[in-house]
Enzyme design. Structure first.
Site, PDB file in Angstrom:
ATOM      1  N   ARG A  39      85.464  33.628  29.296  1.00  0.00           N
ATOM      2  CA  ARG A  39      84.802  34.307  30.414  1.00  0.00           C
ATOM      3  C   ARG A  39      85.062  35.807  30.235  1.00  0.00           C
ATOM      4  NH1 ARG A  39      84.596  32.794  36.706  1.00  0.00           N
ATOM      5  NH2 ARG A  39      83.085  31.389  35.765  1.00  0.00           N
ATOM      6  N   LYS A  46      93.560  48.924  27.440  1.00  0.00           N
ATOM      7  CA  LYS A  46      94.525  49.559  26.560  1.00  0.00           C
ATOM      8  C   LYS A  46      94.589  48.910  25.178  1.00  0.00           C
ATOM      9  CE  LYS A  46      98.121  49.189  29.225  1.00  0.00           C
ATOM     10  NZ  LYS A  46      99.494  49.256  29.710  1.00  0.00           N
ATOM     11  N   ARG A  70      89.396  28.322  39.365  1.00  0.00           N
ATOM     12  CA  ARG A  70      88.647  27.081  39.498  1.00  0.00           C
ATOM     13  C   ARG A  70      87.940  26.656  38.209  1.00  0.00           C
ATOM     14  NH1 ARG A  70      84.821  25.880  44.444  1.00  0.00           N
ATOM     15  NH2 ARG A  70      86.568  27.016  45.379  1.00  0.00           N
ATOM     16  N   THR A  71      87.187  27.570  37.620  1.00  0.00           N
ATOM     17  CA  THR A  71      86.463  27.218  36.398  1.00  0.00           C
ATOM     18  C   THR A  71      87.441  26.937  35.264  1.00  0.00           C
ATOM     19  OG1 THR A  71      84.593  28.548  37.107  1.00  0.00           O
ATOM     20  CG2 THR A  71      84.672  27.977  34.791  1.00  0.00           C
ATOM     21  N   HIS A 109      75.875  31.403  32.672  1.00  0.00           N
ATOM     22  CA  HIS A 109      77.009  30.538  32.990  1.00  0.00           C
ATOM     23  C   HIS A 109      76.499  29.114  32.760  1.00  0.00           C
ATOM     24  CE1 HIS A 109      80.551  28.889  34.589  1.00  0.00           C
ATOM     25  NE2 HIS A 109      80.547  29.338  35.815  1.00  0.00           N
TER      26      HIS A 109
END
Lengths: 308, 308, 308
Positions: free
Chosen positions: C108, C86, C58-59, C136
């Protein structure tokens, strides 16, 4: 002069003149990525499809950015190994993509020769973005551009390539590209990572890192594929690093203006020490920048657009 | 004439006139994909969102290419089954997408009726890209376009549909589309794969592949869903192939100019032999090409843009 | 006035004047998304990269749509937690992205401070799209825009924030943004979900939902992170819902024109009842719409483009 080809499948196919053309074109396109509006309309209305059977966010992104800076439309397909096994054949996938009338197909595949197989069957252009242990031609071309920028030439340079030569498509493409352009290539690595055919390629093989970098104008480190090392992981890694990890002390053996290269992603402290990777001789990030330019050049030359 | 609809949910809703309008529009748009600059500005500034709850690189890509050739912006959302279970309801997901003011939502969902559910709630247009075993309208429309191109008409043709009729949204949409346009549809497949309601749809049901293809103008093979066959995998598959796999010998029973269709991806040697799939009667790749054109037409007609 | 910043990392950095500038710009940009051609050429030729280490369709989609409506090119990278472990370091990933000369990196990451770490190293702009439990900022800004639209002001409003305050970056950014703009913030939630430092932020802490919503102009519900609740899942959830789930009866305690907010996705019947989420006081979908506008504003102000 034009690149009279439909596809870019490997360095093996290219003449020195073609390599020079690609490098010259890339050099002239680099400036676009520094503009406030970093985009030219050259490939507007072209459809570029990336088809990656191995995950690689970085190379895929480099191609995608290159295509977008030329105003092409991009469509990304990532095929996981598992679904590829269950699903249709590569030939059928390709025939279907072709039927949607793309202009270029950029393929990475775990099987050597997959791009060549497709190129014979498809009307659209095919770019090999890495096929098994075979070739990775745009990587070699961006490496050449980076070397030429730093040294002003490719002819007569001493280039050391270090690491898992046997399993590296980067090494394979670079060895061919560098020898075609007149560089002298020396390779080294653990004995199990050196393939037998190297001398036939005009390459000098030495046993130690020290021998390899002595007098080198360019040192090209290869990435160690962690997943290949299996059980022996830690001990092997420590031993590898002790013998073939590039550290500041090695640079004193090379030319004063040596440049250090790595195709990325880096395993810091394994094949290269952080001091070297981030130091003044490193051109590793220039390689990434040149990757976009070289891929723009290849797309433009294959599709025969006008330069913006 | 215009398509006075917000959504394309199924063939069931469409009149023969609407189907003809979509096919005519698609036929006229095909030429765009053959231009050097395969792009028209028709849907510039429109936002097209693909929302796929089942993986399908091929159909998603066909829609994405179609949107881009009309200059729409595309945004892709793939929702894995697992995250959909944990997460918000379909209605909430859709309401949220809607709040970002897209113009078209293209949805594939494992539940029959999901696109219809959304279309009632959303101001933006909704295109059904496959809902469970229910409908796949753009597939039927691209099949009709392909048949019409080959035969010059849809009325009065004998069409055989072969395979897992009961579980196939492709069969369901095609049966409705073909009967609406005046074709005569015959279906066949294993008894367990034939639903009971077929006769009510005006379809002839026969027991053998030989009966089905006798005199056929069009043979449409369905894909066998391997994952549905479970335990009985190999023996069932061999038996299926023996009875319902299309082989060269069947073509002699059909019309001389029969065309062979398959929605892809093909299971070579299971529902269709390689000789037939790649042979001169196959129009399988034409179907893929027409898929882009039909999806361009549907998007353009739903959004009411001017043709480029 | 301009936003003289390279990055948007958190609300903590912003002055009230900068917040107002972003809200005013977002308000003026909202109209673009209602046009037939919802696109302005402002950021044409800019490259916007989304780099998401946590899944969030969504974001990510909100940023992608915002960028496309300003005509920027977007490239999406989703890095799964496993491959990030990794792979190369965050600094190396960022340096490599930077070398491809993007204009904006939207990140993010599960680690608080990751965007700040990158912003110091990169020449391109960085937008924090959520870093661990830290900030945020675009969520808080879209919440402020939504409140200001409904109330005509931010100063002097009573805002209740309800739920897992301790682990919520949405709460953290909103508390800072609201107090900076002169709102009075009251928080509540289970004792284990209230961090000790709240009073130092100028926030009133109360024990019950009833106290929190009494006289409130705005009620902001937080999402319960199901995965955090572990073993105690069902009993805890039922208890949580009984004490802190917002139901119609609570609304009578608030101001007559109270608005109900939620950052989404909603857990219906857990932190909010369907009647409230879908009721006349809910502005939850306005938040989503404003998310696109706020992200357009931030991109435009950071990149200093002209408004379209």
């Amino acid at each position: 002069m034009e690149l009279r080809r439909k596809d870019l499948l490997g360095i093996a196919d290219l003449s020195p003149e073609e390599i020079t053309l690609i490098l010259d074109t890339a050099a002239s396109l680099k400036e676009i990525s520094t503009r406030p509006i970093k985009k030219v309309p050259t490939l507007r209305g072209k459809t570029v499809v990336t088809l990656f059977y191995e995950p690689s966010t970085r190379t895929r992104m480099s191609f995608e950015i290159a295509a977008k800076r030329l105003s092409a439309d991009t469509v990304n397909l990532t095929v996981s190994a598992s679904s590829a096994v269950k699903g249709e054949t590569l030939a059928d996938t390709a025939a279907n993509l072709q039927a949607m009338q793309p202009d270029l197909l950029i393929i990475r595949h775990q099987a050597a020769g997959a791009p060549h197989f497709l190129a014979r069957r498809l009307a659209c252009g095919v770019i090999n973005a890495g096929d098994g242990m075979h070739e990775h031609p745009t990587q070699a071309l961006l490496d050449l551009l980076t070397i030429r920028e730093a040294k002003g030439r490719l002819h007569g340079l001493k280039v050391a390539i270090v690491g898992d030569i046997a399993h590296s498509r980067v090494a394979r493409s670079n060895i061919q590209a560098l020898t075609k352009m007149g560089s002298q290539v020396t390779v080294t690595g653990p004995a199990t990572m050196l393939p037998p055919y190297l001398e036939t390629l005009g390459v000098r093989v030495v046993r130690t890192l020290e021998e390899a970098v002595a007098g080198a104008d360019v040192i090209m480190m290869l990435r160690i594929q962690m997943e290949r090392m299996g059980q022996m992981y830690f001990s092997t890694l420590r031993e590898y690093s002790a013998h073939f990890g590039l550290a500041p002390r090695h640079l004193a053996l090379a030319q004063k203006d040596v440049i250090i290269m790595h195709p990325g992603p880096i395993n810091r402290g394994v094949e290269i020490s952080p001091e070297v990777a981030d130091g003044p001789y490193s051109v590793i990030l220039d390689q990434v920048t040149n990757g976009v330019a070289v891929r723009m050049a290849v797309m433009l030359l294959l599709l025969g657009g006008e330069r913006g």
